[in-house]
Design an enzyme around this catalytic site. Structure first.
Site, PDB file in Angstrom:
ATOM      1  N   GLY A   1     -35.772   4.088   1.433  1.00  5.54           N
ATOM      2  CA  GLY A   1     -36.277   3.983   2.349  1.00  5.54           C
ATOM      3  C   GLY A   1     -36.882   2.476   3.057  1.00  5.54           C
ATOM      4  O   GLY A   1     -37.228   1.748   1.895  1.00  5.54           O
TER       5      GLY A   1
ATOM      6  N   THR B   1     -41.157   2.457   7.601  1.00  6.32           N
ATOM      7  CA  THR B   1     -41.855   3.587   8.905  1.00  6.32           C
ATOM      8  C   THR B   1     -43.446   2.697   8.851  1.00  6.32           C
ATOM      9  O   THR B   1     -44.655   2.863   8.277  1.00  6.32           O
ATOM     10  CB  THR B   1     -42.436   4.716   7.964  1.00  6.32           C
ATOM     11  OG1 THR B   1     -42.406   5.645   8.952  1.00  6.32           O
ATOM     12  CG2 THR B   1     -42.642   5.641   6.868  1.00  6.32           C
TER      13      THR B   1
ATOM     14  N   GLY C   1     -39.122   9.701   2.377  1.00  6.22           N
ATOM     15  CA  GLY C   1     -38.587   8.600   1.434  1.00  6.22           C
ATOM     16  C   GLY C   1     -39.245   9.277   0.104  1.00  6.22           C
ATOM     17  O   GLY C   1     -40.721   9.267  -0.127  1.00  6.22           O
TER      18      GLY C   1
ATOM     19  N   GLY D   1     -42.289  11.509  -0.457  1.00  6.71           N
ATOM     20  CA  GLY D   1     -42.249  12.370   0.229  1.00  6.71           C
ATOM     21  C   GLY D   1     -41.473  12.343   2.504  1.00  6.71           C
ATOM     22  O   GLY D   1     -40.861  11.653   1.766  1.00  6.71           O
TER      23      GLY D   1
ATOM     24  N   CYS E   1     -37.517   2.881   9.540  1.00  5.41           N
ATOM     25  CA  CYS E   1     -36.133   3.334   8.624  1.00  5.41           C
ATOM     26  C   CYS E   1     -35.154   2.224   9.176  1.00  5.41           C
ATOM     27  O   CYS E   1     -34.216   2.374   8.910  1.00  5.41           O
ATOM     28  CB  CYS E   1     -35.851   4.659   9.195  1.00  5.41           C
ATOM     29  SG  CYS E   1     -37.918   5.930   9.174  1.00  5.41           S
TER      30      CYS E   1
END
Lengths: 79, 219
Positions: free
Chosen positions: B76, B79, B143, B154, B172
């Site tokens: 990912g 974030t 992710g 997680g 993201c």
């Protein structure tokens, strides 16, 4: 004995991965079961181990490049 | 399948990461499943291949404000994690039948979708964009990392997160509006209630028998 390290099956619908990071450089000794590289598929980063104690001879696909499931990404020599 | 649940409370990302690593070793050695729940003080994290140009502000400037920016070993993009965002790190030994990355990610999304439904929020997936959405607003990000088919990292679910920090990034890697449970419900939800329910949803989705475990922070 020379072996190819290939991208394993990671699940239905995953046909390609991106090489995340190589944990070792060419010429390094890899212990049995030690992680050799990471590959990213979707939001997952999957570690690929080297099953046998081996010499990492050649990295075929560098970090950031794509590889297909089943594609060889490294050559190792089992010791 | 048995599963220990450990609630780390509000804990630095790096300390929680060490806890994950210790727990992964137990998973390798004893085939023990653990669900770690926590919240983090404000931090931006990037996946292994995440692009730094998804920061809308220079990361150095963010660090100067005292907010960490850390690249970590998950899939990912970038974030934000902060207080009020419920983090769930399932450290699960995947059985052969579940050794399918997309299917595991799907099941994580299902945990959150069903949890949100319980609280009266209709959530959905957006095809091609892993995570959980309320219409076109993103409410949870996913992710993970996987070693020897043991999962780590997680998901992060915005419960009462201060969403303003998301404006410093393209979350993201997307031009997306972020939301939270409080925003959607226009009321304050106690994160403790969400924690309890997420344990129930994990148990249901992954067919787990839950064992609540106190965590010794000296570990």
């Amino acid at each position: 004995m020379t072996k190819e390290i290939k991208i394993p099956f990671l699940g239905d619908g995953i046909t390609k991965v991106t090489i995340g990071a190589w944990h070792h450089k060419s010429g390094a000794m890899i212990e049995a079961g030690e992680d050799l590289l990471e590959v990213e598929a979707d939001k997952a980063l999957f570690n690929i181990p080297c099953e046998e104690k081996s010499l990492l001879k050649t990295i075929l696909v560098p970090q950031g490049q794509e590889a297909s499931i089943g594609q060889p990404v490294a050559i190792v020599e089992a010791l | 399948m048995q599963c220990h649940v450990i609630d780390l409370g509000l804990i630095d990302f790096s300390q929680a990461y060490r806890a994950q690593q210790q727990t992964i070793l137990k998973a390798f050695q004893q085939r023990e499943n653990t669900l770690i729940l926590c919240e983090h003080p404000s931090i931006f994290t990037l996946g292994r291949l995440a692009q730094e140009n998804f920061f809308l502000t220079d990361p150095a400037a963010i660090r100067q404000q005292g907010i960490s920016v850390v690249r970590t070993d998950r899939g990912g993009e970038v974030t934000f994690h902060g207080p009020g965002q419920l983090i769930a790190y399932p450290i699960f030994c995947l059985p052969t039948s579940l050794r399918d990355l997309k299917r595991f990610l799907y099941k994580l999304e299902e945990v959150v979708i069903d949890l949100l439904g319980y609280f009266g929020i209709v959530a959905n997936r957006l095809e091609g964009y892993t995570g959980v959405w309320v219409k076109e607003r993103k409410i949870a990000s996913v992710g993970i990392g996987v070693k020897k088919w043991v999962t780590y990292h997680g998901l992060g679910l915005n419960v009462s997160t201060d969403l303003r920090s998301f404006s410093l990034i393209k979350p993201c890697g997307l031009d997306v509006a972020m939301t939270s449970m409080n925003e959607e419900l226009k009321s304050d939800i106690a994160i403790a209630a969400v924690k309890q329910k997420i344990v129930d949803q994990f148990a249901q989705e992954f067919d787990l028998t839950i064992i609540k475990t106190p965590y010794d922070k000296r570990n």
